[in-house]
Design a protein around this motif. Structure first.
Motif, short mmCIF file in Angstrom:
data_model
loop_
_atom_site.label_atom_id
_atom_site.label_comp_id
_atom_site.label_asym_id
_atom_site.label_seq_id
_atom_site.Cartn_x
_atom_site.Cartn_y
_atom_site.Cartn_z
N TRP A 38 -19.44 -37.80 -69.01
CA TRP A 38 -20.30 -36.91 -69.36
C TRP A 38 -20.56 -36.04 -70.43
CZ3 TRP A 38 -24.26 -36.57 -65.68
CH2 TRP A 38 -24.96 -35.52 -65.56
N ASP A 39 -19.92 -36.86 -71.37
CA ASP A 39 -19.76 -36.13 -72.77
C ASP A 39 -21.06 -35.67 -73.55
OD1 ASP A 39 -17.16 -36.86 -72.63
OD2 ASP A 39 -16.91 -37.75 -74.57
N HIS A 40 -22.00 -36.77 -72.89
CA HIS A 40 -23.60 -36.23 -73.46
C HIS A 40 -24.26 -36.76 -72.30
CE1 HIS A 40 -22.45 -36.08 -77.77
NE2 HIS A 40 -21.63 -37.23 -77.40
N PRO A 41 -24.75 -35.63 -71.38
CA PRO A 41 -25.34 -35.91 -70.09
C PRO A 41 -26.59 -36.63 -70.23
CG PRO A 41 -24.57 -33.63 -70.25
CD PRO A 41 -24.28 -34.19 -71.58
N ASP A 42 -27.24 -36.62 -71.52
CA ASP A 42 -28.45 -37.50 -71.44
C ASP A 42 -28.24 -38.98 -71.62
OD1 ASP A 42 -27.67 -36.74 -73.94
OD2 ASP A 42 -29.42 -36.78 -75.15
N ARG A 43 -26.90 -39.15 -71.82
CA ARG A 43 -26.55 -40.37 -72.49
C ARG A 43 -25.13 -40.67 -71.45
NH1 ARG A 43 -27.04 -38.55 -77.32
NH2 ARG A 43 -24.89 -39.01 -78.20
N ALA A 44 -25.34 -40.50 -70.28
CA ALA A 44 -24.00 -40.38 -69.45
C ALA A 44 -23.85 -41.87 -68.94
CB ALA A 44 -24.42 -39.59 -68.12
N ALA A 45 -22.91 -42.10 -68.33
CA ALA A 45 -22.31 -43.48 -67.95
C ALA A 45 -21.49 -43.64 -66.79
CB ALA A 45 -21.68 -44.22 -68.84
N LEU A 46 -22.09 -44.15 -65.77
CA LEU A 46 -21.66 -44.30 -64.19
C LEU A 46 -20.49 -45.32 -64.07
CD1 LEU A 46 -21.97 -42.96 -61.38
CD2 LEU A 46 -23.42 -44.90 -60.97
#
Length: 202
Positions: free
Chosen positions: A192-200
């Motif tokens: 969640w470092d960059h929510p617009d570029r998050a990774a699941l």
């Protein structure tokens, strides 16, 4: 090696809502994350998505379940151990939200007014038969709370530092150490470092 799938707050909210609409009855979802991850904001997005699908839902912030300042700050205003053990009233969460909703069909939206340092004087609410309560805040996992589903929002040390005001950075080691010592598995773990570029994480 874990795999990671790109996502976004909106996509994550839809994914979680898809899972919840398949679960009947009253449910509790945890959104576990440091304040810098803004877990309440994601919780609100999930509630909005559920409401659009006709499901009753509400979000509860852990900052509405803090203990009185005399207990939180007994050992100073920036004591890391106090932040881990005495700042938030997890037992009240168990009593007034998790257990109360399931056994008595009621829940309390707020216990303590953190800013005014007094009782929140919130009214107990009846829980609709299909209610989803989204509990959002730091260090929720690893407390023995019986959540139906859980999201863990992971921040790198650099991102947590960058997104935390200077006067609150003393809380970061407490969150880091609690997570390391209580690695309870979440339903979804998200970078969640960059929510617009998050990774699941898969």
């Amino acid at each position: 090696m874990p795999t990671f799938t790109p996502t976004s707050p909106a996509a994550l909210a839809r994914l979680v809502a898809d899972e919840l609409v398949e679960l009947p009855g009253r449910r509790v979802l945890a959104v576990d994350g440091a304040d810098a991850a803004e877990p309440v904001e994601l919780g609100r997005r999930i509630v909005e998505t559920l409401s659009d699908r006709g499901r009753s839902a509400a979000v509860v912030s852990m900052h509405d379940y803090v203990r009185p300042a005399s207990l939180r700050m007994e050992y100073g205003r920036d004591d890391e151990w106090s932040y881990r053990t005495a700042w938030f009233d997890y037992e009240a969460v168990r009593r007034e939200i998790v257990d109360a909703m399931r056994t008595e069909g009621r829940w309390l939206p707020a216990l303590w007014d953190e800013e005014r340092d007094r009782s929140a004087r919130a009214a107990i609410r009846a829980a609709q038969a299909d209610l989803v309560l989204v509990l959002a805040g730091p260090m929720l996992l690893g407390r023995g709370l019986d959540f139906d589903l859980a999201i863990r929002l992971e921040l790198s040390a650099q991102a947590a530092l960058r997104r935390t005001p200077a006067e609150q950075r003393w809380t970061l080691p407490a969150v880091r150490d609690h997570t390391a010592e209580h690695p309870e598995e979440a339903t979804w773990t998200v970078r969640w470092d960059h929510p617009d570029r998050a990774a699941l994480r898969g």
